[in-house]
Design an enzyme around this catalytic site. Structure first.
Site, mmCIF file in Angstrom:
data_model
loop_
_atom_site.group_PDB
_atom_site.id
_atom_site.type_symbol
_atom_site.label_atom_id
_atom_site.label_comp_id
_atom_site.label_asym_id
_atom_site.label_seq_id
_atom_site.Cartn_x
_atom_site.Cartn_y
_atom_site.Cartn_z
ATOM 1 C CG HIS A 43 -1.940 1.079 1.220
ATOM 2 N ND1 HIS A 43 -3.138 0.960 1.873
ATOM 3 C CD2 HIS A 43 -1.949 2.320 0.650
ATOM 4 C CE1 HIS A 43 -3.848 2.079 1.709
ATOM 5 N NE2 HIS A 43 -3.138 2.913 0.980
ATOM 6 C CD GLU A 70 -4.347 -3.053 0.838
ATOM 7 O OE1 GLU A 70 -3.918 -2.169 1.619
ATOM 8 O OE2 GLU A 70 -4.861 -4.095 1.234
ATOM 9 C CG HIS A 190 -8.014 -2.677 9.096
ATOM 10 N ND1 HIS A 190 -7.166 -1.823 8.427
ATOM 11 C CD2 HIS A 190 -8.112 -2.182 10.343
ATOM 12 C CE1 HIS A 190 -6.783 -0.843 9.226
ATOM 13 N NE2 HIS A 190 -7.333 -1.044 10.403
#
Length: 238
Positions: A43, A70, A190
């Site tokens: 990410h 991401e 997450h």
């Protein structure tokens, strides 16, 4: 089978703390694959506080499992995806200053934006996933964007798991069923860890993929990276 994608952002955070190349992000990604990771997730953020854009360019040359990038779909992110053509682009609504992802897309308000972005990503041959909260109202609009998958934002599940795991998982099972009815692939991520992962998978056995970084890297400090990846893989097979 639910695939385990290992997010290596925290490896880059450790490296950046000293300014050299230890640990080597590319080597860790290759080792993670060798140890059983079925995907590598990164990410990159505009300030490059962990994964750098150059890391992404280097990783796409060597990752042989599914490479997942991401990020918020600004111009730089879209250009990075165009250059690297990963297996999957996961779109998150984070502003640049966010420490970590903390909510999913409002697919109602941003449907037109997402539809255009997803059409462009499909032109590159990239599978798309939208980071989404476990609220049913967002799922049909997500389907209408043309996305291939959605990724369930699981921090609320993880936060309430130890208080009442049945109540914590209930909204996720409901929207997971809706996603399946709509023909959407299903990812999750997450705050998933060795305590809560198996129960989530047991309740939603058709999960395509989980992306795990922070907890996995923390566990690796105690158990070692190879053993930790195998431990997470086993949680997905219970």
């Amino acid at each position: 089978m639910t695939k385990l994608s290992v997010n290596i952002n925290k490896i880059a955070t450790i490296r950046n703390a000293r300014g050299a190349n230890n640990p080597d992000v590319v080597k860790v990604a290759l080792d993670a694959e060798r140890f059983g990771a079925q995907g590598i997730t990164v990410h990159p953020r505009p300030d490059e506080r962990h994964i750098r854009y150059d890391d992404v360019l280097a990783l796409h040359q060597v990752v042989t499992t599914e490479f997942n990038i991401e990020g918020y779909p600004d111009k730089r992110y879209m250009e990075l995806v165009r250059l690297t053509k990963p297996a999957q682009a996961t779109l998150v609504p984070d502003p640049p200053e966010a420490i970590t992802s903390n909510t999913g897309w409002d697919t109602i308000a941003h449907q037109a934006l997402l539809k255009d972005i997803i059409a462009e990503l499909h032109e590159y041959g990239v599978r798309t996933s939208i980071f989404i909260n476990p609220e049913s109202r967002y799922f049909e609009p997500a389907k209408n964007t043309g996305t291939d998958r959605v990724e369930l934002y699981t921090e609320p599940y993880a936060s309430h798991y130890h208080q009442d795991r049945d109540a914590a998982v209930r909204p996720y099972v409901e929207v997971a069923k809706l996603a399946r009815e709509l023909g959407l692939g299903l990812n999750a991520g997450h705050d998933l860890d060795l305590h809560n992962l198996a129960f989530l998978k047991q309740q939603i056995p058709w999960l395509d993929e989980v992306s795990i970084g922070h907890a996995l890297i923390c566990d690796a400090l105690y158990y070692g990276l190879e053993n930790t990846i195998q431990m997470y893989r086993r949680q997905l097979e219970l």
